[in-house]
Motif scaffolding. Structure first.
Motif, PDB file in Angstrom:
ATOM      1  N   ARG A 120       9.872  11.079  12.102  1.00  0.00           N
ATOM      2  CA  ARG A 120      10.718  10.437  13.102  1.00  0.00           C
ATOM      3  C   ARG A 120      12.078  11.135  13.194  1.00  0.00           C
ATOM      4  O   ARG A 120      12.608  11.364  14.291  1.00  0.00           O
ATOM      5  CB  ARG A 120      10.904   8.964  12.755  1.00  0.00           C
ATOM      6  CG  ARG A 120      11.681   8.190  13.831  1.00  0.00           C
ATOM      7  CD  ARG A 120      11.672   6.688  13.582  1.00  0.00           C
ATOM      8  NE  ARG A 120      12.364   6.332  12.353  1.00  0.00           N
ATOM      9  CZ  ARG A 120      11.772   5.868  11.256  1.00  0.00           C
ATOM     10  NH1 ARG A 120      10.440   5.713  11.229  1.00  0.00           N
ATOM     11  NH2 ARG A 120      12.474   5.555  10.178  1.00  0.00           N
ATOM     12  N   ALA A 154       8.149   7.623  16.583  1.00  0.00           N
ATOM     13  CA  ALA A 154       7.589   6.856  15.459  1.00  0.00           C
ATOM     14  C   ALA A 154       6.085   7.104  15.359  1.00  0.00           C
ATOM     15  O   ALA A 154       5.263   6.276  15.781  1.00  0.00           O
ATOM     16  CB  ALA A 154       7.885   5.372  15.641  1.00  0.00           C
ATOM     17  N   GLN A 192       6.461   9.371   7.436  1.00  0.00           N
ATOM     18  CA  GLN A 192       6.675   8.922   8.805  1.00  0.00           C
ATOM     19  C   GLN A 192       8.157   8.941   9.154  1.00  0.00           C
ATOM     20  O   GLN A 192       8.544   9.269  10.283  1.00  0.00           O
ATOM     21  CB  GLN A 192       6.081   7.520   8.996  1.00  0.00           C
ATOM     22  CG  GLN A 192       4.561   7.528   9.049  1.00  0.00           C
ATOM     23  CD  GLN A 192       3.948   6.139   9.059  1.00  0.00           C
ATOM     24  OE1 GLN A 192       2.725   6.002   9.060  1.00  0.00           O
ATOM     25  NE2 GLN A 192       4.759   5.098   9.066  1.00  0.00           N
ATOM     26  N   THR A 193       9.000   8.615   8.173  1.00  0.00           N
ATOM     27  CA  THR A 193      10.447   8.706   8.385  1.00  0.00           C
ATOM     28  C   THR A 193      10.875  10.153   8.605  1.00  0.00           C
ATOM     29  O   THR A 193      11.700  10.447   9.484  1.00  0.00           O
ATOM     30  CB  THR A 193      11.205   8.113   7.188  1.00  0.00           C
ATOM     31  OG1 THR A 193      10.821   6.755   7.010  1.00  0.00           O
ATOM     32  CG2 THR A 193      12.709   8.186   7.389  1.00  0.00           C
TER      33      THR A 193
END
Length: 457
Positions: free
Chosen positions: A20, A26, A16-17
């Protein structure tokens, strides 16, 4: 040696980072309970992208995965680079690969599993098919065997994912990336003669005369050796630092110079970071607004405590010289690397980034990307407080006969520009390594300048 499944909670949080940073939103990732797929969502929005999940394949630590190709343009999607897109881990793909679904789209390939496998270098964990320096070589890698080492395949697939995101959430503003360059220089030999022992000096002089026919430098060698006390001698052929920084300034670049701070092998440098001439060099680099970093010695890549010691030694010298930097990174000597031992060692030593990950024997995209990204230990299943800055090309990987062997002419220029252009096409960062000691001849300088000048798409 299997690693953590890429859809574990820690791995999903790390991915997810990655998303992003790449897209500027996000996104939330949720694995289907039955393991059949992965859902990508925006919080509070019913729309969704579902992706195939191939967790077992992308936890493997070998290079025997299948690979097929996908023609994005034929199915109405825009490829980042020309030609069919390699799909590591898949023997075949559904046609069409990307299809409309309830409240969104479905992608029939595990893009996120590929991202995890490439960026964590899970392929390399526990490998024993190493070269004479203990390195995992390009020629044993899946990317080399299937012909995509010179393509940033992760970036290409995320480029496709970005298009699917745009169709799922029309009007969404995705982060736009601009091509950039980072130049770095491993300071293996800051001086040709200045720190040599008497025996080493005679050997260098003999090499100048017998191998290179360079009688002029051979005659100057003793004088240079005697006068390398408080500063590097301006006539030393390896003292190219001012030239490098001048060129970087002209191109709006910051050169990073990585210094060896230990002796664990005869393969290491013949200088000490505390020497007055090296201190003067570091002060000059800092005065000019360029960067100083660490180049751990030859025998450290499996010994985290030694990397920590050498990092502290460099920090001590910098503090004594009143040199302060916002971050400190570097690269392993001779690109020696054991995954994830060396990666974790950099994090444990408190370093901000590492820029080792390219193969010595071939240039290209070892991690499948030219974007910097947060590190993840796939064995322990933990995100690390460290950034990975993939190295795309080291000069000797292209030039040297022991590696690709293209020399200093047009073939070398074409190869470097091919890799640079791939970075341009995905809006990434072209990170290069060029040793200060490999810029002593006009042909070397011309090739380096060409690398900085040439831009096309």
């Amino acid at each position: 040696m299997p690693g953590t499944l890429w859809h574990s909670p820690a791995a999903l949080a790390w991915l997810q980072t990655i998303l992003r940073e790449r897209f500027g939103h996000a996104f939330v990732l949720q694995a289907q309970p039955d393991g059949s797929g992965m859902a990508l969502r925006l919080p509070g929005d019913a729309r969704c992208i579902s992706l195939a999940l191939n967790g077992a394949t992308f936890a493997r630590a070998d290079s025997d995965l299948p690979c097929t190709l996908w023609n994005a343009a034929a199915e109405g999607w825009q490829p980042a680079l020309p030609g069919a897109l390699p799909a590591p881990g898949a023997a075949q793909l559904p046609a069409p690969l990307i299809t409309p679904a309830d409240n969104g789209w479905h992608i029939g390939y595990d893009i996120l599993g590929l991202t995890y496998w490439m960026l964590t270098r899970q392929e390399e964990v526990g490998r024993t098919d190493l070269d004479n320096h203990g390195r995992f070589p390009a020629v044993h890698s899946h990317a080399y065997k299937h012909g995509y080492l010179e393509r940033p395949v992760v970036d290409e697939w995320l480029h496709v994912l970005g298009q699917v995101i745009a169709r799922t959430w029309p009007g969404i503003a995705l982060k736009q990336h601009q091509f950039s360059m980072k130049v770095s220089h491993d300071v293996d030999a800051p001086s040709r003669y200045g720190f040599a022992s008497a025996k080493g000096l005679l050997r260098a002089m003999a090499g100048d005369v017998l191998k290179r026919g360079d009688i002029k430098n051979a005659l100057r060698a003793p004088w240079i050796r005697l006068n390398t006390r408080d500063a590097l001698h301006p006539s030393d052929p390896f003292n190219t630092f001012e030239w490098i920084m001048d060129l970087s300034d002209q191109h709006g670049l910051t050169s990073a110079f990585y210094f060896i701070c230990g002796r664990t092998s005869a393969m290491d440098a013949d200088y000490e970071p505390e020497h007055p001439a090296i201190r003067a060099l570091m002060r000059r680099i800092h005065e000019r607004g360029h960067e100083i970093g660490l180049h751990p010695s030859y025998g450290t890549y499996q010994k985290p405590e030694l990397i920590a010691q050498e990092a502290q030694r460099l920090r001590t010298v910098l503090a004594e010289e009143n040199i302060r930097q916002a971050e400190m990174g570097g690269r392993m000597h001779l690109l020696r690397w054991e995954q994830p031992t060396t990666l974790r060692a950099w994090a444990d030593a408190g370093m901000n980034y590492d820029s080792t990950l390219s193969y010595a024997d071939r240039p290209g995209f070892r991690c499948g990307t030219c974007f910097e990204y947060p590190a993840f230990d796939s064995v322990l299943g933990q995100a690390l407080k460290l950034r990975v800055r993939p190295l795309v090309v080291m000069e000797c990987s292209v030039i040297a006969t022991r590696y690709l062997g293209l020399g200093l002419g047009e073939e070398a220029k074409r190869k470097i520009n091919l890799l640079k252009n791939a970075c341009i096409c995905v809006g990434g960062c072209f990170t290069s390594l060029w040793h200060n000691s490999e810029l002593k001849m006009m042909e070397e300088q011309e090739l380096y300048m060409n690398m900085l000048h040439k831009q096309f798409k």
